[in-house]
Motif scaffolding. Structure first.
Motif, PDB file in Angstrom:
ATOM      1  N   ASN A   1       1.043   1.705   4.208  1.00  0.00           N
ATOM      2  CA  ASN A   1       0.311   0.439   3.418  1.00  0.00           C
ATOM      3  C   ASN A   1       1.032  -0.862   4.111  1.00  0.00           C
ATOM      4  N   ALA A   2       0.259  -1.529   5.056  1.00  0.00           N
ATOM      5  CA  ALA A   2       0.583  -2.617   5.676  1.00  0.00           C
ATOM      6  C   ALA A   2       1.226  -3.625   4.986  1.00  0.00           C
ATOM      7  N   LEU A   3       1.062  -3.635   3.613  1.00  0.00           N
ATOM      8  CA  LEU A   3       1.598  -4.552   2.652  1.00  0.00           C
ATOM      9  C   LEU A   3       3.281  -4.486   2.724  1.00  0.00           C
ATOM     10  N   PHE A   4       3.577  -3.065   2.904  1.00  0.00           N
ATOM     11  CA  PHE A   4       5.111  -2.457   2.851  1.00  0.00           C
ATOM     12  C   PHE A   4       5.480  -2.095   3.998  1.00  0.00           C
ATOM     13  N   GLY A   5       5.372  -2.557   5.118  1.00  0.00           N
ATOM     14  CA  GLY A   5       5.640  -1.998   6.525  1.00  0.00           C
ATOM     15  C   GLY A   5       4.958  -0.766   6.898  1.00  0.00           C
ATOM     16  N   SER A   6       5.765  -0.097   7.663  1.00  0.00           N
ATOM     17  CA  SER A   6       5.014   1.003   8.677  1.00  0.00           C
ATOM     18  C   SER A   6       5.218   2.205   8.065  1.00  0.00           C
ATOM     19  N   VAL A   7       6.039   2.583   6.918  1.00  0.00           N
ATOM     20  CA  VAL A   7       6.435   3.755   6.316  1.00  0.00           C
ATOM     21  C   VAL A   7       5.172   4.405   5.655  1.00  0.00           C
ATOM     22  N   ALA A   8       4.861   5.714   5.868  1.00  0.00           N
ATOM     23  CA  ALA A   8       3.872   6.343   5.029  1.00  0.00           C
ATOM     24  C   ALA A   8       4.190   6.855   3.994  1.00  0.00           C
ATOM     25  N   ARG A   9       3.755   6.621   2.867  1.00  0.00           N
ATOM     26  CA  ARG A   9       4.357   6.900   1.590  1.00  0.00           C
ATOM     27  C   ARG A   9       3.029   7.605   0.652  1.00  0.00           C
ATOM     28  N   ARG A  10       3.458   8.703  -0.251  1.00  0.00           N
ATOM     29  CA  ARG A  10       2.556   9.007  -1.516  1.00  0.00           C
ATOM     30  C   ARG A  10       2.959   8.087  -2.499  1.00  0.00           C
TER      31      ARG A  10
ATOM     32  N   ARG B   1     -12.090   5.027  -1.427  1.00  0.00           N
ATOM     33  CA  ARG B   1     -13.197   4.221  -0.609  1.00  0.00           C
ATOM     34  C   ARG B   1     -12.844   4.218   0.815  1.00  0.00           C
ATOM     35  N   ARG B   2     -11.637   4.107   1.228  1.00  0.00           N
ATOM     36  CA  ARG B   2     -10.994   4.000   2.692  1.00  0.00           C
ATOM     37  C   ARG B   2     -11.488   5.519   3.148  1.00  0.00           C
ATOM     38  N   ALA B   3     -11.346   6.338   2.593  1.00  0.00           N
ATOM     39  CA  ALA B   3     -11.348   7.657   3.471  1.00  0.00           C
ATOM     40  C   ALA B   3     -12.784   8.235   3.514  1.00  0.00           C
TER      41      ALA B   3
ATOM     42  N   LEU C   1       2.223 -11.073  -3.418  1.00  0.00           N
ATOM     43  CA  LEU C   1       2.328  -9.674  -2.843  1.00  0.00           C
ATOM     44  C   LEU C   1       1.036  -9.420  -1.962  1.00  0.00           C
ATOM     45  N   ALA C   2      -0.092  -9.943  -2.264  1.00  0.00           N
ATOM     46  CA  ALA C   2      -1.277  -9.745  -1.370  1.00  0.00           C
ATOM     47  C   ALA C   2      -0.995 -10.495  -0.244  1.00  0.00           C
ATOM     48  N   ALA C   3      -0.437 -11.627  -0.299  1.00  0.00           N
ATOM     49  CA  ALA C   3      -0.227 -12.328   0.920  1.00  0.00           C
ATOM     50  C   ALA C   3       0.645 -11.852   2.010  1.00  0.00           C
ATOM     51  N   ARG C   4       1.409 -10.635   1.672  1.00  0.00           N
ATOM     52  CA  ARG C   4       2.105 -10.016   2.553  1.00  0.00           C
ATOM     53  C   ARG C   4       1.401  -9.537   3.805  1.00  0.00           C
ATOM     54  N   ALA C   5       0.130  -9.276   3.628  1.00  0.00           N
ATOM     55  CA  ALA C   5      -0.788  -8.644   4.733  1.00  0.00           C
ATOM     56  C   ALA C   5      -0.670  -9.697   5.819  1.00  0.00           C
ATOM     57  N   GLY C   6      -0.415 -10.880   5.609  1.00  0.00           N
ATOM     58  CA  GLY C   6      -0.280 -11.742   6.811  1.00  0.00           C
ATOM     59  C   GLY C   6      -1.348 -12.384   7.138  1.00  0.00           C
TER      60      GLY C   6
ATOM     61  N   PRO D   1      -5.579  -2.389   9.292  1.00  0.00           N
ATOM     62  CA  PRO D   1      -4.540  -2.131   8.246  1.00  0.00           C
ATOM     63  C   PRO D   1      -4.967  -1.769   6.898  1.00  0.00           C
ATOM     64  N   PHE D   2      -4.248  -0.844   6.007  1.00  0.00           N
ATOM     65  CA  PHE D   2      -4.714  -0.470   4.816  1.00  0.00           C
ATOM     66  C   PHE D   2      -3.967  -1.331   3.944  1.00  0.00           C
ATOM     67  N   CYS D   3      -4.282  -2.117   3.176  1.00  0.00           N
ATOM     68  CA  CYS D   3      -3.717  -3.262   2.388  1.00  0.00           C
ATOM     69  C   CYS D   3      -3.681  -2.951   0.976  1.00  0.00           C
ATOM     70  N   ALA D   4      -4.262  -1.906   0.349  1.00  0.00           N
ATOM     71  CA  ALA D   4      -4.481  -1.702  -1.094  1.00  0.00           C
ATOM     72  C   ALA D   4      -3.034  -2.179  -1.850  1.00  0.00           C
TER      73      ALA D   4
END
Lengths: 393, 63
Positions: free
Chosen positions: A280-289, A301-303, A388-393, A320-323
């Motif tokens: 999630n591009a809002l929170f760095g490059s780490v993939a998380r569940r 929606r994205r899938a 928080l949404a503005a973190r997408a840059g 980027p995925f920014c949900a």
């Protein structure tokens, strides 16, 4: 005509099906579900449905007209798959062929191996689980809840409202400590204690005692607690077993890219919901569940868009995925709501009110604000969400 | 053509998730109670459908 199989008939599977149609996929869609029900809303299972009775049709999600022709294969779980051959095999022996696959098989409650009788031990994930627990919650019944996360705490509040005696046993220092932090967690503990819930924190259960049904739980410090009903809410396990043997990264759910696509040399595969470990591009490059209720809709929606593009021979949007992750909880008419990822913070700041009353708490890490939690201050969270949404840059 | 919006206020818990999908249709007032417009232009349908999708209580219907 091309065909998609969606494994998992929960919210993520439903949203993926709708998104396939919304993105122009006109082939056949088959949805496989281990439960017998059409997609239904689970959060009420620890709250109003547990208190008032489990009416599954009343919990069903609205299904858009675009997916009226979906073939629902309910009541039989997927047990294996062969991505190179493009097939999924169900518990009833059926083999389904596909051109594209959606992995939406979700999670199940983690079970701890604890010696002693097993009868009387419950989990709370499905309507059937809630139905079984519901019949046992009566005034004066001793309910022992293992785990002090959201499901444990919501269930405790519901059981108290029904007049049961409730104890929570958890190894954590405070309830909901991972998402909320110790201070707000302590505030929530005090709210529960005011309603008569007894906490045994920093402890686990060594064994259960009883003839064929649990009667007593023995804690790690030797304390014995009466337990007519045990409800286990100690985390989850991703339902990935049916994907074994396909050379996938199944180390924690199923790894995807930002388009929810799974790296595989065979058929196009996407993953959604609780099982999808995605960046999630809002929170760095780490993939998380992220096991929040809004994520199946966002990832679905994205899938769906990704898979529709791949099956049409087009390049999907790999941007980027920014949900925005969001959770909420309702305990004794107190409303918690969160945006972002408070659980990854290393600095927590109370900015409004008191943790024992209406309040707003900010969660920061080196990159800035990563999450916010409000208790009974929902209408004031919008500016934080925007930040928080503005973190997408 | 218009879109008809109905929120079951017995179900609504005022989480306001719908407001982020269609802020011209759904709004939390100063007391944190959900207010909404019952009829919107057809051009707003997709966002209103999204608002119904993300409602945690599934309290929103759209016609």
């Amino acid at each position: 005509m091309s065909s998609v199989v969606i494994v998992g008939a929960g919210l993520g599977g439903l949203r993926a099906a709708e998104a396939l149609r919304a993105n122009g996929f006109t082939g056949t869609i088959t949805v496989v579900g281990d439960e017998v029900h059409l997609p239904y809303n689970r959060p009420p299972l620890s709250k109003e449905a547990l208190a008032g009775g489990v009416d599954v049709p009343g919990l069903e999600f609205r299904r858009k007209a675009s997916i009226e022709d979906v073939d629902w294969r309910l009541g039989s779980a997927a047990v294996s798959s062969d991505l190179a051959e493009r097939t999924v095999t169900l518990a009833d022996g059926t083999t389904l062929a596909f051109d594209g696959l959606v992995v939406a098989s979700g999670i199940r409650p983690r079970r701890l191996p604890i010696p002693g009788p097993q009868e009387g031990r419950h989990v709370l994930r499905t309507a059937a689980d809630a139905h079984a627990v519901r019949d046992r919650l009566r005034p004066g019944t001793h309910v022992l809840i293992m785990g002090a996360g959201f499901i444990g705490c919501e269930t405790a509040a519901t059981a108290r409202a029904l007049g049961a005696e409730v104890a929570i046993v958890a190894i954590d220092e405070q309830p909901m400590v991972r998402p909320l932090g110790a201070e707000l967690g302590a505030g929530m503990r005090r709210r529960h204690e005011e309603h008569g819930v007894r906490f045994h924190l920093g402890h686990s259960i060594d064994s259960f005692v009883g003839d064929d049904h649990v009667q007593v739980a023995v804690l790690s410090d030797g304390t014995e607690l009466p337990a007519d009903v045990v409800i286990e809410a100690v985390g989850s396990v991703a339902n990935v077993e049916w994907l074994a043997g396909n050379d996938l990264d199944l180390s924690d759910g199923l790894l995807t890219d930002s388009a929810m696509q799974v790296a595989t040399s065979s058929a196009p595969v996407v993953a959604v919901g609780d099982i999808a470990r995605h960046p999630n591009a809002l929170f760095g490059s780490v993939a998380r569940r992220i096991e929040h209720w809004n994520m199946p809709t966002e990832t679905g929606r994205r899938a769906g868009a990704t898979l529709a593009a791949l099956l049409a021979g087009d390049e999907p949007d790999r941007g980027p995925f920014c949900a925005m992750p969001s959770f909420w909880s309702d305990q004794y008419h107190h409303k918690l709501q969160s945006f972002g990822m408070p659980g990854i913070a290393d600095r927590i700041e109370l900015v409004e009110g008191s943790v024992d009353g209406p309040c707003i708490v900010e969660y920061h890490d080196a990159s800035g604000l990563v999450g916010v939690v409000g208790v009974d201050r929902t209408q004031e969270l919008a500016p934080y969400r925007k930040q928080l949404a503005a973190r997408a840059g | 053509m218009t879109v008809k919006v109905f929120v079951d206020m017995d179900k609504c818990q005022h989480y306001g998730q719908c407001c982020f999908e269609a802020s011209d249709v759904f709004e939390l007032d100063e007391d944190g109670k959900l207010q909404y417009v019952a009829e919107a232009d057809e051009s707003r349908r997709d966002d209103i459908e999204s608002a119904a999708d993300v409602c945690p209580m599934q309290a929103i219907s759209v016609e």
